[in-house]
Write a protein that holds these residues in place. Structure first.
Motif, PDB file in Angstrom:
ATOM      1  N   ARG A 127     -14.267   6.200  11.410  1.00 15.18           N
ATOM      2  CA  ARG A 127     -13.531   5.369  12.450  1.00 15.18           C
ATOM      3  C   ARG A 127     -12.969   6.859  13.717  1.00 15.18           C
ATOM      4  O   ARG A 127     -13.549   5.721  14.992  1.00 15.18           O
ATOM      5  N   GLU A 177       1.091  -0.987  -0.029  1.00 12.59           N
ATOM      6  CA  GLU A 177       0.030   0.228   0.013  1.00 12.59           C
ATOM      7  C   GLU A 177       1.487   1.158   0.232  1.00 12.59           C
ATOM      8  O   GLU A 177       1.799   1.235   0.624  1.00 12.59           O
ATOM      9  N   GLY A 196      -3.943  11.322  10.914  1.00  9.51           N
ATOM     10  CA  GLY A 196      -4.101   9.806  11.198  1.00  9.51           C
ATOM     11  C   GLY A 196      -2.688   8.849  11.973  1.00  9.51           C
ATOM     12  O   GLY A 196      -2.077   9.599  12.994  1.00  9.51           O
ATOM     13  N   SER A 197      -2.011   8.262  11.568  1.00 13.29           N
ATOM     14  CA  SER A 197      -0.719   6.962  11.309  1.00 13.29           C
ATOM     15  C   SER A 197       0.039   7.783  11.699  1.00 13.29           C
ATOM     16  O   SER A 197       1.668   7.484  13.461  1.00 13.29           O
ATOM     17  N   LYS A 199      -3.632   6.393   0.300  1.00 11.30           N
ATOM     18  CA  LYS A 199      -3.304   5.280  -0.120  1.00 11.30           C
ATOM     19  C   LYS A 199      -3.896   5.126  -1.289  1.00 11.30           C
ATOM     20  O   LYS A 199      -5.100   5.168  -1.722  1.00 11.30           O
ATOM     21  N   ASP A 256     -12.528   6.502   0.901  1.00 12.13           N
ATOM     22  CA  ASP A 256     -12.841   5.452   2.163  1.00 12.13           C
ATOM     23  C   ASP A 256     -10.869   5.338   1.988  1.00 12.13           C
ATOM     24  O   ASP A 256     -10.726   5.358   3.168  1.00 12.13           O
ATOM     25  N   SER A 257     -10.064   5.875   0.675  1.00 12.17           N
ATOM     26  CA  SER A 257      -9.000   5.975   0.974  1.00 12.17           C
ATOM     27  C   SER A 257      -8.169   7.039   1.155  1.00 12.17           C
ATOM     28  O   SER A 257      -7.212   7.185   0.567  1.00 12.17           O
ATOM     29  N   CYS A 258      -8.949   8.334   1.200  1.00 14.28           N
ATOM     30  CA  CYS A 258      -8.201   9.310   1.352  1.00 14.28           C
ATOM     31  C   CYS A 258      -8.676  10.840   2.580  1.00 14.28           C
ATOM     32  O   CYS A 258      -9.639   9.758   2.745  1.00 14.28           O
ATOM     33  N   ARG A 259      -7.409  11.036   2.857  1.00 13.79           N
ATOM     34  CA  ARG A 259      -8.373  12.444   3.807  1.00 13.79           C
ATOM     35  C   ARG A 259      -8.420  13.144   3.640  1.00 13.79           C
ATOM     36  O   ARG A 259      -7.633  13.644   2.417  1.00 13.79           O
ATOM     37  N   ASP A 280      -1.531  -4.247   8.249  1.00 13.92           N
ATOM     38  CA  ASP A 280      -0.465  -3.821   7.361  1.00 13.92           C
ATOM     39  C   ASP A 280       0.269  -3.080   7.550  1.00 13.92           C
ATOM     40  O   ASP A 280       0.623  -1.637   7.598  1.00 13.92           O
ATOM     41  N   ARG A 303       1.247  12.086   1.445  1.00 11.93           N
ATOM     42  CA  ARG A 303       0.541  12.318   3.002  1.00 11.93           C
ATOM     43  C   ARG A 303       1.557  13.922   2.725  1.00 11.93           C
ATOM     44  O   ARG A 303       2.666  14.002   2.033  1.00 11.93           O
ATOM     45  N   ASP A 337      -4.184  12.817   3.309  1.00  8.46           N
ATOM     46  CA  ASP A 337      -2.699  11.867   2.634  1.00  8.46           C
ATOM     47  C   ASP A 337      -4.332  11.440   1.670  1.00  8.46           C
ATOM     48  O   ASP A 337      -4.865  11.062   1.467  1.00  8.46           O
TER      49      ASP A 337
HETATM   50  P1  5GP Z   1      -3.325   6.672   7.521  1.00 12.62           P
HETATM   51  O1  5GP Z   1      -1.775   5.535   8.094  1.00 12.62           O
HETATM   52  O2  5GP Z   1      -2.507   7.642   8.896  1.00 12.62           O
HETATM   53  O3  5GP Z   1      -3.966   5.269   8.701  1.00 12.62           O
HETATM   54  O4  5GP Z   1      -3.604   6.262   6.382  1.00 12.62           O
HETATM   55  C1  5GP Z   1      -3.387   6.939   6.026  1.00 12.62           C
HETATM   56  C2  5GP Z   1      -4.273   7.368   4.560  1.00 12.62           C
HETATM   57  O5  5GP Z   1      -3.978   6.084   3.776  1.00 12.62           O
HETATM   58  C3  5GP Z   1      -5.602   8.144   4.912  1.00 12.62           C
HETATM   59  O6  5GP Z   1      -6.059   8.277   3.862  1.00 12.62           O
HETATM   60  C4  5GP Z   1      -6.295   6.377   4.400  1.00 12.62           C
HETATM   61  O7  5GP Z   1      -7.160   6.142   4.528  1.00 12.62           O
HETATM   62  C5  5GP Z   1      -5.596   5.366   3.470  1.00 12.62           C
HETATM   63  N1  5GP Z   1      -5.211   4.423   3.852  1.00 12.62           N
HETATM   64  C6  5GP Z   1      -4.380   3.593   4.939  1.00 12.62           C
HETATM   65  N2  5GP Z   1      -4.679   2.198   5.426  1.00 12.62           N
HETATM   66  C7  5GP Z   1      -5.875   2.275   4.179  1.00 12.62           C
HETATM   67  C8  5GP Z   1      -6.438   0.899   4.122  1.00 12.62           C
HETATM   68  O8  5GP Z   1      -6.226  -0.315   4.227  1.00 12.62           O
HETATM   69  N3  5GP Z   1      -7.238   1.059   2.936  1.00 12.62           N
HETATM   70  C9  5GP Z   1      -7.999   2.200   2.969  1.00 12.62           C
HETATM   71  N4  5GP Z   1      -9.439   2.064   2.242  1.00 12.62           N
HETATM   72  N5  5GP Z   1      -7.344   2.841   3.173  1.00 12.62           N
HETATM   73  C10 5GP Z   1      -5.899   3.083   3.402  1.00 12.62           C
END
Ligand code: 5GP
Length: 257
Positions: free
Chosen positions: A219, A90, A99-100, A177, A200-203, A129, A94, A175
Motif C-alpha cells: 500500500r 468484514e 490505517g483507517s 480483518k 494480506d489481511s493483517c498488520r 467497504d 485492532r 490489527d
Molecule cells: P484498515 O481499516 O486500517 O484499512 O484495515 C484494518 C485491517 O483490516 C488491516 O489489517 C487490513 O489489512 C485489514 N483489511 C481491511 N479491509 C480489508 C480488505 O478489504 N481486504 C483485506 N485482505 N484486508 C482488509
C-alpha cells in the motif's frame, strides 16, 4: 486436471466448485490490490505464501476449537474449503492504532489501544467497504443479534490466540480483518470463520524494529512485500520450498532478537 467451474473471482483469490457437495476450492493468486483496486500489481509467490500461512493459522485455530472453513491444502496455491453462506460484514479487530483508525480519529500510528476494538464494515466494493454498526447489521438483516454476539466472541478469541502466536515469533499483531459464514449442521445453522488470515489481511510489525511485515509495504510502496511475507512464513516455521530460492531483492528484516 479436469476443468472446474469457476464460481467467483476476487481480488486475491478465485473460488471454484469443489469435488464434493458443500466444498469449494480456493486458488490463491499473486495479484495484490489496494485502495479498492485502484492500485494493482502481481507479486511473484504471494499466493503460495498466503495459502500456506492461512492454512497454518486455520489449523491452529481448529485445534483450539474455533470452527472455520479450512478442510485441507490441495497444492501450493489451492486449498479445499467448506462452502458457507458468507455474511457480508468484514470484522476488523485492532490492538494498535494504524490505517483507517488513525485517519478517521487523527491518531498517531503505533498508539497502543487500552483495549482491543472490534469494528464492522459492509462488504461492498462499489461502496468502498463503509464502516457500519451492529444496528445496521440487524436492521438490514445481514445477521441477527445472537449471530453478532457469536461473531464478536469468536473474533476476540481469534485475536487473543493470534496475539500470543505472533508474540512468540517476535511479531506484534496490530490489527486484522476476518469474515464469517453460515453452515447448516444437523439442521442447525452455525457460524464459522471463513476467508483467509494472512499478511494480506493483517498488520504485522516486528517487535524489536517495528518493521512492517504485511500488505502495508505494498500500500505504501515500501518494496520488499514478498520478502516480508516470506519472513512471516519462516518465523512460523512453514516456509514453502518453492519460495525458498534466493531472491535478488532487498534484504528486509534483520532479526534483532
Ligand atoms: P484498515 O481499516 O486500517 O484499512 O484495515 C484494518 C485491517 O483490516 C488491516 O489489517 C487490513 O489489512 C485489514 N483489511 C481491511 N479491509 C480489508 C480488505 O478489504 N481486504 C483485506 N485482505 N484486508 C482488509
Amino acid at each position: 486436471m479436469a476443468r472446474r467451474r469457476q464460481l467467483y473471482e476476487g481480488k486475491a483469490k478465485t473460488l471454484y466448485e469443489g469435488p464434493e457437495q458443500g466444498t469449494l476450492v480456493a486458488y490463491f493468486k499473486d495479484d495484490a490490490t489496494a485502495f479498492n483496486a485502484e492500485k494493482h500489481d502481481v507479486l511473484d509467490g504471494k499466493g503460495v505464501l498466503n495459502n500456506r500461512i492461512s492454512e497454518h493459522i486455520m489449523l491452529s485455530l481448529t485445534k483450539i476449537g474455533i470452527p472455520n472453513h479450512f478442510i485441507r491444502r490441495l497444492n501450493m496455491r489451492e486449498q479445499l474449503i467448506r462452502e458457507v453462506e458468507i455474511i457480508p460484514v468484514e470484522v476488523v479487530v485492532r490492538n494498535i492504532a494504524a490505517g483507517s483508525l488513525c485517519k478517521r480519529l487523527g491518531l498517531e500510528e503505533g498508539l497502543q489501544l487500552q483495549r482491543s476494538i472490534v469494528e464492522f464494515y459492509y462488504k461492498s466494493d462499489e461502496l468502498g467497504d463503509p464502516m457500519i454498526s451492529e444496528e445496521h447489521i440487524t436492521a438490514f438483516g445481514w445477521a441477527n443479534p445472537a449471530e453478532i454476539d457469536e461473531i464478536m466472541s469468536m473474533a476476540l478469541r481469534v485475536n487473543d490466540f493470534l496475539m500470543g502466536l505472533f508474540a512468540g515469533i517476535g511479531i506484534r499483531l496490530v490489527d486484522f480483518k476476518i469474515e464469517f459464514g453460515r453452515v447448516l449442521e444437523d439442521d442447525v445453522m452455525r457460524i464459522i470463520l471463513a476467508d483467509e488470515i494472512s499478511p494480506d489481511s493483517c498488520r504485522f510489525w516486528d517487535i524489536s524494529s517495528n518493521e512492517k511485515l504485511d500488505k502495508d509495504r505494498f500500500r505504501k510502496d515500501m518494496g520488499g512485500v514478498v520478502e516480508a511475507y516470506q519472513e512471516v512464513a519462516k518465523r512460523l516455521g512453514i516456509m514453502p520450498e518453492a519460495t525458498q530460492q534466493k531472491r535478488t531483492g532487498p534484504v528486509l528484516v534483520s532479526d534483532q532478537s
